[in-house]
Design a protein around this motif. Structure first.
Motif, PDB file in Angstrom:
ATOM      1  N   ASN A  19       0.792  -1.232   0.000  1.00 19.82           N
ATOM      2  CA  ASN A  19       0.000   0.000   0.000  1.00 19.82           C
ATOM      3  C   ASN A  19       0.823   1.279   0.000  1.00 19.82           C
ATOM      4  O   ASN A  19       0.258   2.370  -0.081  1.00 19.82           O
ATOM      5  CB  ASN A  19      -0.917   0.026   1.235  1.00 19.82           C
ATOM      6  N   GLY A  20       2.143   1.158   0.129  1.00 18.67           N
ATOM      7  CA  GLY A  20       2.962   2.336   0.381  1.00 18.67           C
ATOM      8  C   GLY A  20       3.062   2.556   1.880  1.00 18.67           C
ATOM      9  O   GLY A  20       2.145   2.197   2.642  1.00 18.67           O
ATOM     10  N   GLU A  21       4.162   3.158   2.321  1.00 18.25           N
ATOM     11  CA  GLU A  21       4.402   3.250   3.759  1.00 18.25           C
ATOM     12  C   GLU A  21       3.365   4.104   4.476  1.00 18.25           C
ATOM     13  O   GLU A  21       3.058   3.865   5.652  1.00 18.25           O
ATOM     14  CB  GLU A  21       5.814   3.799   4.017  1.00 18.25           C
ATOM     15  N   VAL A  22       2.805   5.112   3.792  1.00 18.63           N
ATOM     16  CA  VAL A  22       1.824   5.979   4.451  1.00 18.63           C
ATOM     17  C   VAL A  22       0.446   5.322   4.358  1.00 18.63           C
ATOM     18  O   VAL A  22      -0.387   5.659   3.507  1.00 18.63           O
ATOM     19  CB  VAL A  22       1.814   7.386   3.832  1.00 18.63           C
ATOM     20  N   CYS A  23       0.233   4.365   5.232  1.00 16.10           N
ATOM     21  CA  CYS A  23      -1.066   3.683   5.325  1.00 16.10           C
ATOM     22  C   CYS A  23      -1.289   3.311   6.781  1.00 16.10           C
ATOM     23  O   CYS A  23      -0.340   3.210   7.568  1.00 16.10           O
ATOM     24  CB  CYS A  23      -1.122   2.454   4.420  1.00 16.10           C
ATOM     25  N   TYR A  55       1.623  -1.283  12.679  1.00 14.04           N
ATOM     26  CA  TYR A  55       2.674  -2.259  12.982  1.00 14.04           C
ATOM     27  C   TYR A  55       3.984  -1.593  13.389  1.00 14.04           C
ATOM     28  O   TYR A  55       4.792  -2.202  14.101  1.00 14.04           O
ATOM     29  CB  TYR A  55       2.855  -3.232  11.826  1.00 14.04           C
ATOM     30  N   ALA A  56       4.193  -0.355  13.005  1.00  9.55           N
ATOM     31  CA  ALA A  56       5.318   0.396  13.551  1.00  9.55           C
ATOM     32  C   ALA A  56       5.104   0.604  15.049  1.00  9.55           C
ATOM     33  O   ALA A  56       6.030   0.414  15.861  1.00  9.55           O
ATOM     34  CB  ALA A  56       5.468   1.733  12.840  1.00  9.55           C
ATOM     35  N   PHE A  57       3.877   0.972  15.425  1.00 11.81           N
ATOM     36  CA  PHE A  57       3.578   1.111  16.851  1.00 11.81           C
ATOM     37  C   PHE A  57       3.733  -0.211  17.575  1.00 11.81           C
ATOM     38  O   PHE A  57       4.333  -0.292  18.646  1.00 11.81           O
ATOM     39  CB  PHE A  57       2.159   1.633  17.073  1.00 11.81           C
ATOM     40  N   GLN A  58       3.179  -1.268  16.996  1.00 15.09           N
ATOM     41  CA  GLN A  58       3.196  -2.561  17.672  1.00 15.09           C
ATOM     42  C   GLN A  58       4.624  -3.049  17.913  1.00 15.09           C
ATOM     43  O   GLN A  58       4.931  -3.621  18.959  1.00 15.09           O
ATOM     44  CB  GLN A  58       2.415  -3.590  16.844  1.00 15.09           C
ATOM     45  N   THR A  59       5.508  -2.810  16.964  1.00 21.02           N
ATOM     46  CA  THR A  59       6.901  -3.212  17.131  1.00 21.02           C
ATOM     47  C   THR A  59       7.561  -2.387  18.240  1.00 21.02           C
ATOM     48  O   THR A  59       8.293  -2.926  19.083  1.00 21.02           O
ATOM     49  CB  THR A  59       7.669  -3.044  15.810  1.00 21.02           C
ATOM     50  N   GLY A  60       7.275  -1.086  18.267  1.00 19.43           N
ATOM     51  CA  GLY A  60       7.791  -0.248  19.343  1.00 19.43           C
ATOM     52  C   GLY A  60       7.248  -0.669  20.695  1.00 19.43           C
ATOM     53  O   GLY A  60       7.977  -0.679  21.703  1.00 19.43           O
ATOM     54  N   ARG A  95       4.636   9.642  12.532  1.00 21.31           N
ATOM     55  CA  ARG A  95       4.796  10.320  11.242  1.00 21.31           C
ATOM     56  C   ARG A  95       3.820   9.756  10.210  1.00 21.31           C
ATOM     57  O   ARG A  95       3.264  10.503   9.399  1.00 21.31           O
ATOM     58  CB  ARG A  95       6.239  10.157  10.737  1.00 21.31           C
ATOM     59  N   ILE A  96       3.607   8.457  10.246  1.00 23.44           N
ATOM     60  CA  ILE A  96       2.698   7.823   9.281  1.00 23.44           C
ATOM     61  C   ILE A  96       1.245   8.142   9.607  1.00 23.44           C
ATOM     62  O   ILE A  96       0.483   8.625   8.760  1.00 23.44           O
ATOM     63  CB  ILE A  96       2.922   6.300   9.268  1.00 23.44           C
ATOM     64  N   LEU A  97       0.835   7.867  10.851  1.00 25.97           N
ATOM     65  CA  LEU A  97      -0.573   8.019  11.200  1.00 25.97           C
ATOM     66  C   LEU A  97      -1.022   9.469  11.167  1.00 25.97           C
ATOM     67  O   LEU A  97      -2.219   9.747  10.987  1.00 25.97           O
ATOM     68  CB  LEU A  97      -0.831   7.400  12.579  1.00 25.97           C
ATOM     69  N   SER A  98      -0.093  10.411  11.318  1.00 29.67           N
ATOM     70  CA  SER A  98      -0.447  11.827  11.203  1.00 29.67           C
ATOM     71  C   SER A  98      -0.846  12.205   9.777  1.00 29.67           C
ATOM     72  O   SER A  98      -1.489  13.235   9.552  1.00 29.67           O
ATOM     73  CB  SER A  98       0.729  12.701  11.647  1.00 29.67           C
ATOM     74  N   GLY A 116      -4.686   6.557  19.833  1.00 30.87           N
ATOM     75  CA  GLY A 116      -4.548   7.002  21.214  1.00 30.87           C
ATOM     76  C   GLY A 116      -3.553   6.158  21.990  1.00 30.87           C
ATOM     77  O   GLY A 116      -2.810   6.668  22.842  1.00 30.87           O
ATOM     78  N   HIS A 117      -3.518   4.875  21.693  1.00 37.65           N
ATOM     79  CA  HIS A 117      -2.548   3.983  22.325  1.00 37.65           C
ATOM     80  C   HIS A 117      -1.127   4.419  21.974  1.00 37.65           C
ATOM     81  O   HIS A 117      -0.230   4.411  22.826  1.00 37.65           O
ATOM     82  CB  HIS A 117      -2.805   2.542  21.853  1.00 37.65           C
ATOM     83  N   LEU A 118      -0.925   4.805  20.725  1.00 41.57           N
ATOM     84  CA  LEU A 118       0.376   5.329  20.309  1.00 41.57           C
ATOM     85  C   LEU A 118       0.719   6.595  21.080  1.00 41.57           C
ATOM     86  O   LEU A 118       1.840   6.742  21.594  1.00 41.57           O
ATOM     87  CB  LEU A 118       0.372   5.619  18.807  1.00 41.57           C
ATOM     88  N   LEU A 119      -0.222   7.529  21.179  1.00 42.42           N
ATOM     89  CA  LEU A 119       0.046   8.783  21.877  1.00 42.42           C
ATOM     90  C   LEU A 119       0.441   8.533  23.335  1.00 42.42           C
ATOM     91  O   LEU A 119       1.374   9.161  23.854  1.00 42.42           O
ATOM     92  CB  LEU A 119      -1.187   9.684  21.822  1.00 42.42           C
ATOM     93  N   SER A 120      -0.259   7.602  23.996  1.00 42.44           N
ATOM     94  CA  SER A 120       0.063   7.324  25.395  1.00 42.44           C
ATOM     95  C   SER A 120       1.455   6.723  25.533  1.00 42.44           C
ATOM     96  O   SER A 120       2.171   6.992  26.513  1.00 42.44           O
ATOM     97  CB  SER A 120      -0.980   6.389  26.017  1.00 42.44           C
ATOM     98  N   HIS A 121       1.873   5.935  24.542  1.00 48.27           N
ATOM     99  CA  HIS A 121       3.196   5.318  24.628  1.00 48.27           C
ATOM    100  C   HIS A 121       4.311   6.282  24.224  1.00 48.27           C
ATOM    101  O   HIS A 121       5.448   6.122  24.678  1.00 48.27           O
ATOM    102  CB  HIS A 121       3.235   4.033  23.799  1.00 48.27           C
ATOM    103  N   LEU A 122       3.993   7.273  23.414  1.00 52.97           N
ATOM    104  CA  LEU A 122       4.962   8.344  23.195  1.00 52.97           C
ATOM    105  C   LEU A 122       5.208   9.095  24.503  1.00 52.97           C
ATOM    106  O   LEU A 122       6.338   9.486  24.811  1.00 52.97           O
ATOM    107  CB  LEU A 122       4.471   9.302  22.109  1.00 52.97           C
ATOM    108  N   SER A 123       4.156   9.284  25.288  1.00 51.84           N
ATOM    109  CA  SER A 123       4.327   9.872  26.614  1.00 51.84           C
ATOM    110  C   SER A 123       5.129   8.937  27.508  1.00 51.84           C
ATOM    111  O   SER A 123       6.070   9.354  28.197  1.00 51.84           O
ATOM    112  CB  SER A 123       2.954  10.161  27.240  1.00 51.84           C
ATOM    113  N   ARG A 124       4.779   7.679  27.472  1.00 53.37           N
ATOM    114  CA  ARG A 124       5.417   6.706  28.378  1.00 53.37           C
ATOM    115  C   ARG A 124       6.898   6.555  28.094  1.00 53.37           C
ATOM    116  O   ARG A 124       7.718   6.495  29.019  1.00 53.37           O
ATOM    117  CB  ARG A 124       4.705   5.359  28.240  1.00 53.37           C
TER     118      ARG A 124
END
Length: 269
Positions: free
Chosen positions: A29-33, A39-44, A69-72, A86-94
């Motif tokens: 699909n291209g990286e911006v999907c 899956y970038a979040f899940q790996t992190g 960067r992708i989800l934005s 939202g799960h990503l945002l909380s883990h950026l805080s964490r």
């Protein structure tokens, strides 16, 4: 399989699978999907959940930044996608809080607070009581509570943690593991506020709940046990203190390495 392995079963394999899934959707699909962002979040997440892995924190931060960067750039419409975002945002805080605990750079604490604010904004807008993800609003409040605990602003932390507990209790009752996790945070905050008797009573109650669900060697239970012991040192009888000290050290010696700083500190209490 990736998700199962990520919970400490075979985290290295989970990271391999998460990376493969990321590369698959990037090629398709291209990286911006959305899938690549997910899956970038899940790996992190796997890196941050398994801090024993080599360069776990820096790798987690790298994957979370990539996910953001992708989800934005992706249009998000479904409620489950807002929950994942939202799960990503909380883990950026964490992850910023984890880095702050390592070097006490105030810029990292400010970064953690900024992401926690974004987490709450997302949850209050999209993850209300009428969605299957209402508990994520409690997670958002708890993340802000953690920020204020790190900042040693305990009254503010208590307000957010009590709001989080109200949601978890309304959904799951007082003995659910998620409710216990929030209640344990409250016990920690009460300890730091010098409200030792309240913190001790709440800690004892939480430990009974953990014993039903997790057994003696669960690390979240151990953290609550340590807080309760510290309260016991302040308000308990000599007999209670000695019995709890033996219990804490027995569990700690099974969960922590002999050279662990935390274990050495416990032996000094």
């Amino acid at each position: 399989i990736e998700l199962l392995f990520s919970f400490g079963v075979i985290p290295g394999r989970a990271i391999e699978l998460g990376t493969q899934l990321f590369n698959y959707f990037a090629a398709k699909n291209g990286e911006v999907c959305y899938e690549c962002g997910y899956y970038a979040f899940q790996t992190g997440w796997t890196y941050l959940f398994n801090l024993h892995l080599v360069h776990s924190v820096s790798n987690a931060k790298m994957w979370f930044d990539r996910s953001y960067r992708i989800l934005s750039q992706v249009e998000i419409n479904e409620v489950d996608q807002h929950a994942a975002y939202g799960h990503l945002l909380s883990h950026l805080s964490r992850v910023n809080l984890v880095m702050y605990e390592e070097n006490k750079d105030p810029k990292l604490l400010e970064e953690a607070k900024m992401w926690a604010e974004k987490t709450i904004e997302n949850a209050e807008k999209y993850l209300g009581r009428d969605t299957p993800f209402y508990s994520r609003l409690a997670v958002a409040y708890m993340q802000m509570g953690d920020v204020y605990i790190a900042a040693e602003e305990y009254e503010k932390a208590l307000t957010y943690v009590e709001d989080a507990y109200g949601i978890m209790f309304s959904l799951f009752g007082e003995e659910d593991p998620d409710s216990l996790n929030v209640s344990s945070r409250k016990s920690t905050i009460l300890y730091h506020l010098g409200r030792y008797s309240e913190a001790y009573a709440l800690g004892v109650k939480n430990l009974e709940g953990y014993d039903k669900f997790c057994g003696k060697l669960n690390y979240l239970r151990f953290e609550q046990l340590v807080t309760t012991f510290k309260c016991c040192v302040k308000v308990g009888t000599p007999e209670q203190i000695q019995a709890m000290r033996e219990n804490v050290l027995s569990i700690g010696e099974q969960l922590l390495s002999e050279t662990s700083k935390q274990l050495q500190e416990l032996k000094q209490l």
